[in-house]
Write an enzyme that holds these catalytic residues in place. Structure first.
Site, PDB file in Angstrom:
ATOM      1  N   ALA A   1     -31.312 -66.216 -44.075  1.00  0.00           N
ATOM      2  CA  ALA A   1     -30.229 -67.207 -44.222  1.00  0.00           C
ATOM      3  C   ALA A   1     -30.423 -68.124 -45.419  1.00  0.00           C
ATOM      4  O   ALA A   1     -29.491 -68.838 -45.807  1.00  0.00           O
ATOM      5  CB  ALA A   1     -30.102 -68.036 -42.941  1.00  0.00           C
TER       6      ALA A   1
ATOM      7  N   GLY B   1     -31.397 -66.990 -48.460  1.00  0.00           N
ATOM      8  CA  GLY B   1     -31.216 -66.217 -49.699  1.00  0.00           C
ATOM      9  C   GLY B   1     -29.790 -66.330 -50.217  1.00  0.00           C
ATOM     10  O   GLY B   1     -28.917 -66.902 -49.568  1.00  0.00           O
TER      11      GLY B   1
ATOM     12  N   ASP C   1     -35.442 -67.807 -41.738  1.00  0.00           N
ATOM     13  CA  ASP C   1     -35.974 -67.714 -43.090  1.00  0.00           C
ATOM     14  C   ASP C   1     -37.329 -68.405 -43.119  1.00  0.00           C
ATOM     15  O   ASP C   1     -37.399 -69.624 -42.957  1.00  0.00           O
ATOM     16  CB  ASP C   1     -35.013 -68.369 -44.093  1.00  0.00           C
TER      17      ASP C   1
ATOM     18  N   HIS D   1     -19.941 -52.542 -65.696  1.00  0.00           N
ATOM     19  CA  HIS D   1     -20.743 -53.634 -65.155  1.00  0.00           C
ATOM     20  C   HIS D   1     -21.292 -54.499 -66.287  1.00  0.00           C
ATOM     21  O   HIS D   1     -21.315 -54.093 -67.447  1.00  0.00           O
ATOM     22  CB  HIS D   1     -21.911 -53.080 -64.325  1.00  0.00           C
TER      23      HIS D   1
ATOM     24  N   LYS E   1     -27.059 -55.299 -65.713  1.00  0.00           N
ATOM     25  CA  LYS E   1     -27.328 -54.236 -64.721  1.00  0.00           C
ATOM     26  C   LYS E   1     -28.095 -53.148 -65.442  1.00  0.00           C
ATOM     27  O   LYS E   1     -27.580 -52.527 -66.381  1.00  0.00           O
ATOM     28  CB  LYS E   1     -26.019 -53.693 -64.169  1.00  0.00           C
TER      29      LYS E   1
END
EC number: 1.17.1.8
Lengths: 265, 265, 265, 265
Positions: free
Chosen positions: D9, D11, D34, D153, D157
């Protein structure tokens, strides 16, 4: 082999149908009808080699002995209904690309077809791409109820929006109602009238008319930080031919009258 | 090194400008102004590390000793004109991203700037992409006088058409008049009102409003069996930062008031 | 009136040029050359009404009395150079759409043209849209040095990338060098070879080959939270005709040999 | 009301899930896990108002009394399998956005889930748009077997092609095999290596990497004088949230382990 005849074989669409049927290995072209080309060779009229098939002047001339299995009709609204009744009554299947039949007329043809074991397909658009675009748009609408349509055509197309875009909007609206979903409220204020396009129920349509375009349509779906777009581009009326050929092959399988090529896919 | 201060440093745009100026190797961030953040650290307010620079409450507090070379202003229409007069009178260059100055006010700022050797840039759009899209559209219009614009924004944008699309249409119309070219006649008949969009002189604009979009514009040129399209897609207000930074660097080179970032390119 | 003759008047391109020249109010069609159609009417060959102009069998037959002002040549690489020397030596302007001339040959034609006051245009692409796309791409590259090209053609086009995409990439690279800008480093790792396309210096090209496409190209510019895209769509070889007609009208103004239609715009 | 807890939770994804669950009227947020935020308020960590819910340090701490109905897991490949076994063994449904589970591990989780009446969804992509794009692409492939994919993208990436494009290609290939259709032969010759992209079986993929893009994909279908294109544009990871929320609501209906959000649509 399915024996096919073309009504309106001397017209723009008819000549393309002649070529497409002739080129297909499962169909046999057995005749053409066009009062203005009576007695001419159907291949020569279509701009290919002579096929030793002579044009007939009217539907009445081809429904006796040696009737075809299927007639493809790209004639005109003034004659289509009377011809369709004759063809189906003679037990011949009929693929109609001519527009202008009312719902009442289609219902009557359905009854005649059932009685005579002759099936009929009426399709406003034979392009597989256009038909699939509409089907996909309706499939997506329940998940993405915020939709707009942009259609782009040559500036010689006089009406706007296009028939295909209106039909697409109707199919999307039906799918949304069936799924019980609604669009986000449209709160935009037009500072110039027309900016926000035309409305078919809930769906906005924008019509571009410019030289250089043929027939194109985009369906735009808005989501949560994402968008999904379907685009169909049609180069020419040749894009109708795979749909016409498919219809000739599948027409035996759908009793009565069917409206829309999508039911054959 | 060019010493830059940010007016409105605590606002959404201002905080981004603080970060962009701080990150650039040719600019030095020397202060920020925001009455609601008086005394706070400008870096902390911007969401980066503390920069040991304290927010000032008003423009008056920063125009004495230790004046900056340039002030970037992203405040609001209510205060921009009075602040701009003070800043230019103090001999400080000014980059204005705030909207709302009238042509008369811009003329007055031009005179004040010339008198005090302080230059001023007023730009309705700092995105290099948007500015270049407009420039390219005007360059192409003499060769392709048939043009339509589609602009696509989030459905939270309440007005339509967008300011950028209207400005683009005006620039295209000017370029066409200068080249003495005209569009093909628009003969299309609307069967549903709005289908053919809004008109700015000769140019049609269509406004799409859907969730999932940010700020996008297409300019479509129709030709002889060909089309040419320019599309600009903006992800966020971050796309303004390279234009703001460029303006800070080039402002010394253009005396008086300049309207539009394109004159710096 | 400018008197125009067409070399290769019986070929696919030549027949279109005949029609375009005939239709233009500032040009007069005065002859056609095609050894395979010797003696036939040039209008009939082009598929329009007879024009009472008889095809000549060779260039030699038209350079005596009654020479044209301009010859448009869409023949083939094997004969173009020898014909071009004869035409320019006879003081006749020459518009060349045939490919295959080397730089050395173009230089020689330039000298012959200057000596005989006969100008020559050699253009790899007569589409205004393609030419403007390339010009705009080069204009944008200094501001957006991160560029990729996608070109889409029919799957019957056997080579990839297209000549136009390679030329576009070269023009972009030249513009970037002149402006002293470079791309972001390309750190991408290909898990499948070919994913990242072909490279022309710094520029990546991707070639799509699918039925249903004709000739299309996109130039994609990446920026700071924004992108800019130019797209050219060509429907048919008819898109070349406005460029050919323009060339016939402007050729008197450019002494010697000119390479590329962009110099006429 | 469905009681939901978020693993990971603190992140980037986890915080967005917390906000999305909290905002939904059919879901109740009952906790977050977490280890790095143990004891902090889950709302504060997510950047919204305090929710009076304290973060737990590990999965073990939340599977006793007061267990949730569903746990959403966006943690990491190193811990997902062990945690998943514990969660399902405790009879709690599990929605997994973490990658890295092997097919063997998924099979084992399927068995554990069936035994404990706890269902599990593993989805490589929770964007409704991406999932629908893949579904639609597979639906169209039997009618349009000539297909290419372009994915675009951000240049940060590092790998190419994207996982989504490879998965799309596989789904298209499966659909083509099932329908017994094949592509036109690819006769194109590459004059520069890579021009024709990467191949996944029959499907070509082109990967664009440029600043200014986020995550975009086009699937291009070539037809008979027509083309059909689907495009998905994703702005941010927020586009995953409607899929996560949907999964929480529908997970009770699919016993065992399900792979891919498309099975919930």
């Amino acid at each position: 082999m399915i024996r096919v005849m073309v009504n309106g074989a001397g017209g723009k669409m008819g000549r393309e149908v002649v070529k497409a049927v002739h080129a297909d290995s499962e169909l046999t072209l057995v005749g053409g009808i066009d009062p203005t080309k009576d007695g001419q060779d159907i291949g020569t009229v279509a701009g290919i080699e002579p096929l030793q098939i002579t044009m007939a002047p009217s539907v009445d001339d081809v429904l006796g002995n040696n009737k075809p299995d299927v007639i493809v009709d790209f004639t005109n609204p003034a004659v289509i209904f009377e011809n369709a009744k004759k063809i189906l009554s003679a037990g011949v299947h009929l693929v109609i690309g001519t527009t202008g039949l009312t719902e009442e007329q289609r219902n009557e043809l359905h009854e005649i077809g059932l009685k005579n074991q002759a099936n009929c397909l009426v399709a406003p658009n034979f392009s597989l791409g256009a038909v699939m675009m509409m089907k996909v748009a309706a499939d997506l609408a329940p998940y993405f109820p915020d939709v707009e349509i942009i259609e782009l055509h040559h500036n010689h197309k006089y009406d706007a929006p296009s028939g295909t875009s209106i039909l697409t909007a109707k199919l999307i609206n039906d799918a949304k109602q069936a799924a019980n979903v609604t669009s986000s409220e449209d709160l935009t204020r037009e500072s110039l009238p027309g900016a926000r396009g035309a409305k078919v129920d809930d769906i906005t349509i924008h019509s571009v008319r410019l030289p250089g375009y043929v027939a194109h349509q985009e369906v735009l779906f808005g989501g949560h930080d994402e968008t999904l777009t379907i685009r169909h581009d049609s180069l020419s009326r040749l894009s109708f031919m795979p749909g016409v050929v498919l219809a000739c092959k599948k027409i035996t399988s759908k009793p009565g009258l069917t409206y829309g090529l999508e039911h054959y896919l």
